[in-house]
Design a protein around this motif. Structure first.
Motif, mmCIF file in Angstrom:
data_model
loop_
_atom_site.group_PDB
_atom_site.id
_atom_site.type_symbol
_atom_site.label_atom_id
_atom_site.label_comp_id
_atom_site.label_asym_id
_atom_site.label_seq_id
_atom_site.Cartn_x
_atom_site.Cartn_y
_atom_site.Cartn_z
ATOM 1 N N ILE A 1 -7.305 -4.465 1.794
ATOM 2 C CA ILE A 1 -7.628 -3.873 3.091
ATOM 3 C C ILE A 1 -8.372 -4.844 3.999
ATOM 4 O O ILE A 1 -8.034 -4.988 5.175
ATOM 5 N N THR B 1 -6.023 2.986 -6.149
ATOM 6 C CA THR B 1 -7.053 2.733 -5.136
ATOM 7 C C THR B 1 -7.607 1.317 -5.252
ATOM 8 O O THR B 1 -7.887 0.678 -4.234
ATOM 9 N N ALA B 2 -7.740 0.814 -6.469
ATOM 10 C CA ALA B 2 -8.218 -0.567 -6.635
ATOM 11 C C ALA B 2 -7.211 -1.557 -6.062
ATOM 12 O O ALA B 2 -7.600 -2.533 -5.406
ATOM 13 N N ASN C 1 -7.356 -1.116 -2.118
ATOM 14 C CA ASN C 1 -8.629 -1.563 -1.548
ATOM 15 C C ASN C 1 -8.808 -3.072 -1.617
ATOM 16 O O ASN C 1 -9.529 -3.652 -0.802
ATOM 17 N N ARG C 2 -8.148 -3.709 -2.571
ATOM 18 C CA ARG C 2 -8.241 -5.166 -2.705
ATOM 19 C C ARG C 2 -7.704 -5.879 -1.460
ATOM 20 O O ARG C 2 -8.160 -6.961 -1.110
ATOM 21 N N HIS D 1 -12.918 2.577 5.600
ATOM 22 C CA HIS D 1 -11.757 1.713 5.441
ATOM 23 C C HIS D 1 -11.229 1.679 4.008
ATOM 24 O O HIS D 1 -10.068 1.379 3.793
ATOM 25 N N LEU D 2 -12.061 1.988 3.032
ATOM 26 C CA LEU D 2 -11.617 1.973 1.652
ATOM 27 C C LEU D 2 -11.158 3.364 1.229
ATOM 28 O O LEU D 2 -11.673 4.376 1.697
ATOM 29 N N ILE D 3 -10.181 3.403 0.331
ATOM 30 C CA ILE D 3 -9.683 4.673 -0.185
ATOM 31 C C ILE D 3 -10.576 5.096 -1.338
ATOM 32 O O ILE D 3 -10.807 4.332 -2.280
ATOM 33 N N ASP D 4 -11.077 6.316 -1.275
ATOM 34 C CA ASP D 4 -11.946 6.856 -2.320
ATOM 35 C C ASP D 4 -11.090 7.465 -3.420
ATOM 36 O O ASP D 4 -10.176 8.247 -3.151
ATOM 37 N N ARG E 1 -17.368 2.867 7.811
ATOM 38 C CA ARG E 1 -17.229 2.701 6.357
ATOM 39 C C ARG E 1 -16.209 3.675 5.764
ATOM 40 O O ARG E 1 -16.402 4.211 4.675
ATOM 41 N N ASP F 1 -2.890 9.161 4.709
ATOM 42 C CA ASP F 1 -2.873 7.708 4.504
ATOM 43 C C ASP F 1 -1.458 7.150 4.608
ATOM 44 O O ASP F 1 -1.249 6.076 5.185
ATOM 45 N N ALA G 1 0.836 -1.205 0.000
ATOM 46 C CA ALA G 1 0.000 0.000 0.000
ATOM 47 C C ALA G 1 0.871 1.256 0.000
ATOM 48 O O ALA G 1 0.555 2.233 -0.700
#
Length: 149
Positions: A49, A42-43, A46-47, A91-94, A89, A105, A24
């Protein structure tokens, strides 16, 4: 013997956590210097996390159930932080806000990397002590050492 197996399992979990956080950080650094597309970065982050959260929770539960209280107390704040992010909600990077939150981050992941390196050091030390106790004919007094939590 079981103690050695426990520390090997902890080391394997720790390897996974270190790899995820380091990956990351690499993606965020590549994004910072424009070598990676924000959508791809980000994909890719996020995969991994949810796997990181699950491994951290497993490590904390393993430390709790085996009675390693001090290491559990070191691990539980990070586990609670992960739970808080998941519940909110966040936890994911936008992808639309990745550049605005890039430094934050990276700092969070550097702190995680430091915590995981502490666990790595303890695990390597305990595995070495366990191997020495297996090869030593007389029982090695590793229970009185500093790292016996």
């Amino acid at each position: 013997m079981w103690n050695l197996i426990f520390w090997i399992i902890c080391l394997l979990i720790n390897f996974g956590l270190l790899a995820i956080v380091f990956y990351a950080l690499l993606c965020l650094t590549d994004l910072e210097v424009d070598q990676m597309d924000p959508f791809v970065a980000t994909a890719n982050i996020n995969r991994w996390i949810l796997l990181e959260f699950a491994l951290q929770a497993a490590l904390s539960i393993l430390l709790l159930f085996t009675g390693h209280w001090i290491l559990f107390l070191v691990a539980v704040p990070l586990t609670c932080y992960h739970a808080m992010l998941f519940i909110r909600r966040q936890h994911l990077i936008d992808v639309t806000e990745v550049f605005r939150n890039l430094n934050t981050d990276k700092k969070h992941r550097m702190i995680k990397l430091g915590v995981y390196m502490i666990f790595f050091t303890v695990c390597v030390f305990r595995i070495g002590a366990g191997i020495l106790s297996l090869f030593n004919s007389e029982e090695l007094d590793i229970h009185s050492s500093f790292f016996e939590f």
